[in-house]
Design an enzyme around this catalytic site. Structure first.
Site, PDB file in Angstrom:
ATOM      1  N   ARG A  49       0.869  -1.175   0.000  1.00  0.00           N
ATOM      2  CA  ARG A  49       0.000   0.000   0.000  1.00  0.00           C
ATOM      3  C   ARG A  49       0.908   1.227   0.000  1.00  0.00           C
ATOM      4  NH1 ARG A  49      -4.378   2.828  -1.091  1.00  0.00           N
ATOM      5  NH2 ARG A  49      -4.814   4.476   0.372  1.00  0.00           N
ATOM      6  N   CYS A  54      -2.937  11.541   5.751  1.00  0.00           N
ATOM      7  CA  CYS A  54      -4.203  12.239   5.971  1.00  0.00           C
ATOM      8  C   CYS A  54      -4.367  12.308   7.477  1.00  0.00           C
ATOM      9  CB  CYS A  54      -5.356  11.482   5.315  1.00  0.00           C
ATOM     10  SG  CYS A  54      -6.955  12.245   5.634  1.00  0.00           S
ATOM     11  N   CYS A  67      -9.550   7.504   4.020  1.00  0.00           N
ATOM     12  CA  CYS A  67      -8.129   7.211   4.270  1.00  0.00           C
ATOM     13  C   CYS A  67      -7.893   6.321   5.488  1.00  0.00           C
ATOM     14  CB  CYS A  67      -7.352   8.513   4.440  1.00  0.00           C
ATOM     15  SG  CYS A  67      -7.549   9.633   3.049  1.00  0.00           S
ATOM     16  N   THR A 114     -14.302  18.213  -4.055  1.00  0.00           N
ATOM     17  CA  THR A 114     -12.894  18.162  -3.628  1.00  0.00           C
ATOM     18  C   THR A 114     -11.934  18.707  -4.691  1.00  0.00           C
ATOM     19  OG1 THR A 114     -11.179  16.731  -2.678  1.00  0.00           O
ATOM     20  CG2 THR A 114     -12.630  15.705  -4.303  1.00  0.00           C
ATOM     21  N   ASP A 126      -4.317  17.276  -7.820  1.00  0.00           N
ATOM     22  CA  ASP A 126      -3.465  16.305  -7.130  1.00  0.00           C
ATOM     23  C   ASP A 126      -2.002  16.635  -7.401  1.00  0.00           C
ATOM     24  OD1 ASP A 126      -2.308  14.066  -5.968  1.00  0.00           O
ATOM     25  OD2 ASP A 126      -3.733  12.653  -6.843  1.00  0.00           O
ATOM     26  N   ARG A 128       0.620  15.107  -5.798  1.00  0.00           N
ATOM     27  CA  ARG A 128       1.495  14.106  -5.184  1.00  0.00           C
ATOM     28  C   ARG A 128       2.524  13.539  -6.151  1.00  0.00           C
ATOM     29  NH1 ARG A 128      -2.913  10.281  -2.713  1.00  0.00           N
ATOM     30  NH2 ARG A 128      -3.993  11.042  -4.560  1.00  0.00           N
TER      31      ARG A 128
HETATM   32  N1  LIG Z   1      -6.769  18.501  -1.091  1.00  0.00           N
HETATM   33  C1  LIG Z   1      -7.521  17.553  -0.543  1.00  0.00           C
HETATM   34  N2  LIG Z   1      -6.919  16.422  -0.127  1.00  0.00           N
HETATM   35  C2  LIG Z   1      -7.700  15.470   0.395  1.00  0.00           C
HETATM   36  C3  LIG Z   1      -9.094  15.606   0.535  1.00  0.00           C
HETATM   37  N3  LIG Z   1      -9.587  14.484   1.093  1.00  0.00           N
HETATM   38  C4  LIG Z   1      -8.517  13.665   1.300  1.00  0.00           C
HETATM   39  N4  LIG Z   1      -7.379  14.260   0.887  1.00  0.00           N
HETATM   40  C5  LIG Z   1      -6.023  13.744   0.820  1.00  0.00           C
HETATM   41  O1  LIG Z   1      -6.004  12.805  -0.221  1.00  0.00           O
HETATM   42  C6  LIG Z   1      -4.961  11.867   0.006  1.00  0.00           C
HETATM   43  C7  LIG Z   1      -5.536  10.491  -0.207  1.00  0.00           C
HETATM   44  O2  LIG Z   1      -5.946  10.444  -1.540  1.00  0.00           O
HETATM   45  P1  LIG Z   1      -7.153   9.613  -2.070  1.00  0.00           P
HETATM   46  O3  LIG Z   1      -7.569  10.244  -3.377  1.00  0.00           O
HETATM   47  O4  LIG Z   1      -8.194   9.454  -0.979  1.00  0.00           O
HETATM   48  O5  LIG Z   1      -6.635   8.200  -2.337  1.00  0.00           O
HETATM   49  P2  LIG Z   1      -5.480   7.748  -3.279  1.00  0.00           P
HETATM   50  O6  LIG Z   1      -4.303   7.551  -2.395  1.00  0.00           O
HETATM   51  O7  LIG Z   1      -5.318   8.650  -4.459  1.00  0.00           O
HETATM   52  O8  LIG Z   1      -6.078   6.416  -3.872  1.00  0.00           O
HETATM   53  P3  LIG Z   1      -6.284   5.058  -3.143  1.00  0.00           P
HETATM   54  O9  LIG Z   1      -4.974   4.349  -3.257  1.00  0.00           O
HETATM   55  O10 LIG Z   1      -7.355   4.376  -3.889  1.00  0.00           O
HETATM   56  O11 LIG Z   1      -6.654   5.359  -1.719  1.00  0.00           O
HETATM   57  C8  LIG Z   1      -4.444  12.136   1.403  1.00  0.00           C
HETATM   58  O12 LIG Z   1      -3.235  12.867   1.260  1.00  0.00           O
HETATM   59  C9  LIG Z   1      -5.521  13.013   2.017  1.00  0.00           C
HETATM   60  O13 LIG Z   1      -5.002  13.922   2.972  1.00  0.00           O
HETATM   61  C10 LIG Z   1      -9.696  16.811   0.080  1.00  0.00           C
HETATM   62  O14 LIG Z   1     -10.908  17.008   0.125  1.00  0.00           O
HETATM   63  N5  LIG Z   1      -8.866  17.748  -0.446  1.00  0.00           N
HETATM   64 ZN   LIG Z   2      -8.332  11.382   4.146  1.00  0.00          ZN
END
Ligand SMILES: Nc1nc2c(ncn2[C@@H]2O[C@H](COP(=O)(O)OP(=O)(O)OP(=O)(O)O)[C@@H](O)[C@H]2O)c(=O)[nH]1
Ligand SMILES: [Zn+2]
Length: 211
Positions: A49, A54, A67, A114, A126, A128
């Site tokens: 993972r 978060c 999360c 979001t 995003d 990241r």
């Molecule tokens: N900017 C922002 N970040 C968010 C929000 N909700 C959650 N996050 C952040 O999103 C990140 C997690 O991303 P997700 O899109 O939930 O999941 P992912 O990692 O892309 O995908 P998965 O592997 O399927 O969980 C964490 O860094 C959270 O802090 C939001 O509403 N706005």
């Molecule tokens: Zn979260």
């Protein structure tokens, strides 16, 4: 890439006692963690993972997102398999940081989704990066992953960075009335490969705290 291994220790959790490997990103000053269980350096694909920080979901039990539920489920599945890795990357709020995430939540409280909230604050949806996993995977001797995620952009970014993702394992847990809209937006606008019908409800997920 300036990721440096610092130290490793045991980390007992309700599901298993993991090895916690601490890394420093010299360029950003961020600390990142990898938790491993079992022999991950044997050349076989590793259940993994790649989790982005978060604070609200992972530590404060927030139900606005999925999360915390995903974090718990991933550790549980790794423990069940007796082998795996969880990277905990310090890129809070999809890379915008905690305080900007609170700003984004404020906009979402007023009706934005979001993605719109990020854009209204002047950020991409995003921000990241996943290439920082490469030196950590190398350090741990992991050659390929069976990755627990619903996010195809995460799989693509890791693959582009040179990580072998043998399989994508869905991770759909934690649906509740507070995150239903958010999860729909992730599927609709951010391309996450999931339908709300795939999810286990948050009420079915126990916060396990075994002594
Ligand atoms: N900017 C922002 N970040 C968010 C929000 N909700 C959650 N996050 C952040 O999103 C990140 C997690 O991303 P997700 O899109 O939930 O999941 P992912 O990692 O892309 O995908 P998965 O592997 O399927 O969980 C964490 O860094 C959270 O802090 C939001 O509403 N706005
Ligand atoms: Zn979260």
């Amino acid at each position: 890439m300036t990721i440096r291994f610092i130290a490793a220790s045991q980390l007992p959790t309700p599901w298993a006692t993991f090895i916690m490997h601490g890394f420093e990103d010299e360029a950003t000053g961020k600390d990142h963690i990898a938790l491993t269980l079992g022999d991950v350096a044997d050349g076989e694909p590793v259940l993994g993972r790649v989790h982005s920080e978060c604070l609200t979901g992972d530590a404060l039990f927030s139900m606005r997102c999925d999360c915390g539920f995903q974090l718990q489920e991933a550790l549980k599945r790794i423990a069940e398999e007796g082998r795996g890795v969880l990277f905990y990357l310090r890129q809070e709020g999809r890379g915008i940081g905690l305080l900007n995430k609170i700003r984004a939540y404020q906009l979402q409280d007023a009706g934005a989704d979001t993605v719109e909230a990020n854009e209204q604050l002047g950020f991409a949806a995003d921000l990241r990066r996943y290439d920082l996993c490469v030196p950590m995977l190398d350090h741990l001797g992991i050659t390929s992953l069976r990755l627990m995620t619903n996010n195809p952009r995460k799989v693509d970014a890791l693959t582009q960075a040179g990580v072998v993702v043998m399989e994508r394992v869905p991770l759909t847990t934690g649906l509740n009335p507070h995150n239903e809209q958010y999860l729909s937006t992730k599927a609709g606008k951010l391309g996450h490969m999931m339908a709300l019908g795939d999810f286990t409800q948050a009420s079915d997920v126990d916060i396990e705290r075994k002594p």
